[in-house]
Design an enzyme around this catalytic site. Structure first.
Site, mmCIF file in Angstrom:
data_model
loop_
_atom_site.group_PDB
_atom_site.id
_atom_site.type_symbol
_atom_site.label_atom_id
_atom_site.label_comp_id
_atom_site.label_asym_id
_atom_site.label_seq_id
_atom_site.Cartn_x
_atom_site.Cartn_y
_atom_site.Cartn_z
ATOM 1 N N ASP A 108 0.837 -1.194 0.000
ATOM 2 C CA ASP A 108 0.000 0.000 0.000
ATOM 3 C C ASP A 108 0.878 1.252 0.000
ATOM 4 O O ASP A 108 1.925 1.272 -0.645
ATOM 5 C CB ASP A 108 -0.928 -0.048 1.225
ATOM 6 C CG ASP A 108 -2.262 0.631 0.976
ATOM 7 O OD1 ASP A 108 -2.313 1.868 1.102
ATOM 8 O OD2 ASP A 108 -3.236 -0.069 0.656
ATOM 9 N N HIS A 176 -3.067 5.963 3.907
ATOM 10 C CA HIS A 176 -3.947 4.829 3.607
ATOM 11 C C HIS A 176 -3.422 3.526 4.200
ATOM 12 O O HIS A 176 -4.172 2.766 4.833
ATOM 13 C CB HIS A 176 -4.103 4.705 2.090
ATOM 14 C CG HIS A 176 -5.177 3.763 1.648
ATOM 15 N ND1 HIS A 176 -4.922 2.458 1.291
ATOM 16 C CD2 HIS A 176 -6.511 3.935 1.506
ATOM 17 C CE1 HIS A 176 -6.052 1.871 0.934
ATOM 18 N NE2 HIS A 176 -7.030 2.744 1.055
ATOM 19 N N SER A 498 -11.689 -1.131 1.363
ATOM 20 C CA SER A 498 -10.357 -1.510 1.837
ATOM 21 C C SER A 498 -10.338 -1.561 3.363
ATOM 22 O O SER A 498 -9.584 -2.342 3.958
ATOM 23 C CB SER A 498 -9.292 -0.540 1.319
ATOM 24 O OG SER A 498 -9.507 0.763 1.803
#
Length: 578
Positions: A108, A176, A498
């Site tokens: 990520d 994130h 997610s």
């Protein structure tokens, strides 16, 4: 590998391709300056000079050989005051499972390794390793030859330093990856009432390098979009698997990025690699369904006699930078498309021919159409249309099936909304079959999101099934307004599929602790884990299951023990207790 070959991996002067062994040999023979940076299980990553990446590269190299572009699958976070009190606690297994001696791997945007959510009580790090693909020095992982690897010892040295970033300069500037790691396994924070699902797991992190500019330009993705390449994600998967082997620990791979650049059956190189890894004992792979529902990004057509065509209308918003649109036609029929501008002008006819590229220019606009009868691992005809600076308004795509006595079903997909100007939508969209890759692969665990506060599905959650009508998603988990650690020791509320995939990753870590760490079922695999979480899910009485919205239902850890007992008593004629 020489330094010159290593340079090609990160240089904008070289284009990247993903191939099998047969195609690799052909490319190496055709391009003397080509080099191979990764070779794993009949999968290779090759680099050639970028000037060979011409407008007709899809038919020259194949659509699947050009790395797909992946985006983040979480909505923009809303920051909350750090002094909030009495925030809700994530559920915990009554028997005290915490994910001990289980790895959760994230591929990520990196991780804020200084965050208290990833520290033990003694102040040392719970992160086994960070591979930052975006930082170049000589300390790269042996197999991959780019980026920089920071092990647990180095991270702990940095944490003791007055200036940690001088020792480990890896940062998650987007947040994130930090969010996903926090939801799945962040350490308890009594002051704010927070705990990750499995708050004693060990983290392994791959920070993806940004996609090269040439490939964003090739697919008409806006330059400021957060975008990652499929080949770098593939490298991350292999890295995490081999890292887990080196420390002999079970591994959950959690992927919170996705793409619409696929046939929606799960056949891209990354999807098949993840499926291969998921078949290994002690491995689990959970992926996100995507946030493409109710965005008008999918059209489904079924031309039924006496009709001979379908008029597909696409509204293109003002000031659209560009985008790539895919058409997939159901075999054995063949299709052609006539393209008309908003003022009724005829642009081109796209026939069902093999290896055909059409380039059309009008003022500042360009359209490139690539037609293929079939793609590797797929029997469907597909057409890729790449628009750059398109004329705004309602475009018409007249779709014809050549054989009127054969099924004339087809799909159009726009890119994920992250790569698209708001307002560019189909006038009559179909919200089903919007799960992003790699979520359509049947072997993987695909998670979608709901709001536990009112028991409703996340409005933008992508919906199944696959185009072959295989059930997807698999499981539903909290993914709306979920509390999560964020950058600089803040807490925020986050939404997206997610988030739900990271929640499921934590649940899988609890099960792997019971099965492998504690020795109750050392043969535990992704297939068995999938069976446990789907059979134990809570189902709504007025719904039929599996369904394209909720999958097999909402994850329910309280029911998992009885499901495990029944499964294992059948498989081994003995009963284990969770």
């Amino acid at each position: 590998m020489t330094e010159a070959e290593r340079f090609k991996i990160v240089s904008e002067k070289y284009a990247d391709f993903i191939t099998n062994d047969d195609a690799r040999a052909a490319i190496l023979n055709a391009y003397p300056d080509a080099s191979v940076s990764l070779n794993f299980n009949n999968l290779s990553v090759i680099h050639i000079p970028v000037e060979n990446m011409t407008f007709d590269s899809i038919h020259r190299f194949g659509f699947s050989s050009i790395p797909a572009c992946f985006g983040l699958l979480t909505s923009n976070p809303d920051s909350y005051d750090y002094n909030l009190k009495n925030l809700p606690v994530s559920f915990k297994a009554d028997d005290g499972y915490t994910g001990k001696d289980v790895l959760i791997g994230f591929i990520d945007t990196g991780i804020d390794y200084r965050n208290k959510a990833f520290l033990k009580e003694d102040g040392t790090s719970r992160i086994l390793s960070i591979w930052d693909q975006s930082i170049e020095n000589q300390n790269n992982p042996t197999r991959f030859l780019y980026g920089t690897e920071y092990n647990n010892e180095t991270i702990n040295k940095a944490l003791k330093s007055v200036n940690p970033l001088e020792i480990v300069p890896s940062m998650d500037v987007i947040g994130h990856g930090t969010i996903l790691a926090g939801v799945s396994g962040g350490s308890k924070n009594a002051e704010y009432g927070f705990s990750g699902v499995a708050d004693n797991v060990t983290f392994a992190v791959v920070k993806l390098k940004p996609a090269k500019e040439y490939i964003k330009s090739f697919f008409s993705i806006p330059p400021d979009s957060i975008c990652f390449q499929e080949n770098d994600i593939i490298s991350g998967v292999i890295y995490l698997h081999e890292l887990a082997l080196s420390v002999n620990k079970p591994l959950v791979i959690c992927l919170g990025v996705g793409t619409s650049q696929s046939d929606h059956t799960g056949n891209r190189f990354l999807s098949r690699l993840l499926a291969t890894v998921s078949e290994i004992k002690g491995r689990a792979v959970v992926v996100s369904a995507g946030n493409e529902g109710n965005r008008g990004s999918h059209y489904y057509g079924n031309i039924k006699p006496p009709a001979s065509f379908d008029d597909v209308v696409l509204n293109i918003a003002e000031n659209t930078y560009g985008f790539t649109m895919q058409f997939w036609g159901t075999a054995p029929n063949w299709f052609w498309i006539d393209v008309y501008t908003p003022d009724g002008g005829f642009i081109t006819r796209i026939p069902p021919t093999t290896n055909n590229s059409i380039l059309y220019s009008l003022e500042n606009m360009t359209i490139i159409a690539d037609s293929q009868i079939k793609e590797p691992y797929s029997t469907e005809q597909f057409i890729v249309l790449r628009f750059n600076k398109p004329i705004p308004g309602q475009w018409h795509f007249y779709v014809y099936g050549i054989k009127g006595d054969l099924p004339m079903r087809f799909h159009f997909w726009l890119p994920i909304h992250n790569f698209l100007t708001y307002g560019t939508t189909f006038v009559e969209p179909n919200n089903n079959t919007t799960i992003v890759a790699p979520g359509n692969n049947v072997s993987l665990i695909c998670a979608t999101a709901y709001n536990p506060a009112n028991n409703t599905l996340y409005y933008y959650a992508s919906k199944g099934n696959t185009i072959t009508n295989m059930p997807k998603p698999d499981i539903t988990a909290p993914g709306v307004n979920v509390l999560s650690p964020y950058l600089n020791n803040q807490f925020i509320r986050v939404t997206g599929t997610s988030v739900s995939s990271s929640y499921i990753a934590g649940v899988l870590a609890l099960l792997l602790e019971w099965g492998i760490t504690n020795g109750n079922f050392p043969q535990m695999s992704n297939a068995l884990l999938k069976k446990i979480i789907t059979q134990s899910a809570t189902r709504r009485p007025n719904e039929s299951y599996p369904n394209p919205d909720w999958g097999y239902g909402v994850v329910d850890i309280n029911q998992m023990g009885s499901v495990i007992n029944s499964i294992i008593s059948v498989q081994e004629n003995s009963i284990f207790r969770l």
